[in-house]
Design a protein around this motif. Sequence first.
Motif, PDB file in Angstrom:
ATOM      1  N   ASN A  52       0.847  -1.193   0.000  1.00 53.32           N
ATOM      2  CA  ASN A  52       0.000   0.000   0.000  1.00 53.32           C
ATOM      3  C   ASN A  52       0.878   1.236   0.000  1.00 53.32           C
ATOM      4  OD1 ASN A  52      -1.921   1.982   0.289  1.00 53.32           O
ATOM      5  ND2 ASN A  52      -2.350   1.515   2.418  1.00 53.32           N
ATOM      6  N   PRO A  53       0.926   2.066  -0.994  1.00 51.61           N
ATOM      7  CA  PRO A  53       0.404   1.851  -2.344  1.00 51.61           C
ATOM      8  C   PRO A  53       1.493   1.442  -3.325  1.00 51.61           C
ATOM      9  CG  PRO A  53       0.851   4.168  -2.111  1.00 51.61           C
ATOM     10  CD  PRO A  53       1.257   3.484  -0.807  1.00 51.61           C
TER      11      PRO A  53
ATOM     12  N   ASN B 172       3.399   2.182  -8.382  1.00 51.06           N
ATOM     13  CA  ASN B 172       2.568   2.930  -7.456  1.00 51.06           C
ATOM     14  C   ASN B 172       1.115   2.719  -7.874  1.00 51.06           C
ATOM     15  OD1 ASN B 172       1.037   4.874  -6.111  1.00 51.06           O
ATOM     16  ND2 ASN B 172       2.741   6.289  -6.011  1.00 51.06           N
TER      17      ASN B 172
ATOM     18  N   SER C 101      -1.642   3.710  -6.294  1.00 52.73           N
ATOM     19  CA  SER C 101      -2.555   4.577  -5.537  1.00 52.73           C
ATOM     20  C   SER C 101      -3.827   4.949  -6.301  1.00 52.73           C
ATOM     21  CB  SER C 101      -1.829   5.841  -5.072  1.00 52.73           C
ATOM     22  OG  SER C 101      -1.324   6.565  -6.171  1.00 52.73           O
TER      23      SER C 101
ATOM     24  N   SER D  60      -8.227  -1.533  -4.353  1.00 51.05           N
ATOM     25  CA  SER D  60      -7.647  -2.649  -3.604  1.00 51.05           C
ATOM     26  C   SER D  60      -8.021  -3.956  -4.276  1.00 51.05           C
ATOM     27  CB  SER D  60      -8.189  -2.663  -2.171  1.00 51.05           C
ATOM     28  OG  SER D  60      -7.778  -1.533  -1.473  1.00 51.05           O
TER      29      SER D  60
ATOM     30  N   PHE E 298      -3.015  -5.710  -3.134  1.00 51.40           N
ATOM     31  CA  PHE E 298      -3.005  -4.281  -2.817  1.00 51.40           C
ATOM     32  C   PHE E 298      -4.112  -4.030  -1.791  1.00 51.40           C
ATOM     33  CE2 PHE E 298      -4.287   0.140  -4.522  1.00 51.40           C
ATOM     34  CZ  PHE E 298      -3.542   0.774  -3.540  1.00 51.40           C
ATOM     35  N   LEU E 299      -3.712  -3.573  -0.588  1.00 50.20           N
ATOM     36  CA  LEU E 299      -4.662  -3.265   0.480  1.00 50.20           C
ATOM     37  C   LEU E 299      -4.576  -1.786   0.820  1.00 50.20           C
ATOM     38  CD1 LEU E 299      -4.091  -6.224   2.966  1.00 50.20           C
ATOM     39  CD2 LEU E 299      -5.951  -5.936   1.333  1.00 50.20           C
ATOM     40  N   LYS E 300      -5.684  -1.071   0.638  1.00 49.87           N
ATOM     41  CA  LYS E 300      -5.719   0.357   0.996  1.00 49.87           C
ATOM     42  C   LYS E 300      -6.083   0.489   2.462  1.00 49.87           C
ATOM     43  CE  LYS E 300      -6.621   2.599  -3.357  1.00 49.87           C
ATOM     44  NZ  LYS E 300      -7.450   3.505  -4.119  1.00 49.87           N
TER      45      LYS E 300
END
Length: 84
Positions: free
Chosen positions: A10-11, A56, A58, A62, A82-84
């Motif tokens: 993240n991220p 990246n 971002s 997720s 990918f975990l926000k």
Amino acid sequence: LHSAYPNPFNPTVKIPFDITKENIVGLSVFNINGKKVKELVSSKAMNSGKYTVEWNASLFPSGMYFYTIRAGTFSQTKKMIFLK
């Protein structure tokens, strides 16, 4: 192709890979549905050596993503989260 780190991330995530001989290399990221969402290395001639590419995510949702390297006739895919 080595494991992405950190994973989950993240991220930003780093994706290390080795090229054993000069070759045309592509490295892409796909979403869970198999749609290409990012081209990290776009059919580029690369010399043998160790490389690391950073992504990246971002602007992406997720979830699970897959990254695939292509070098000549070689292809390999691994997953990352990918975990926000």
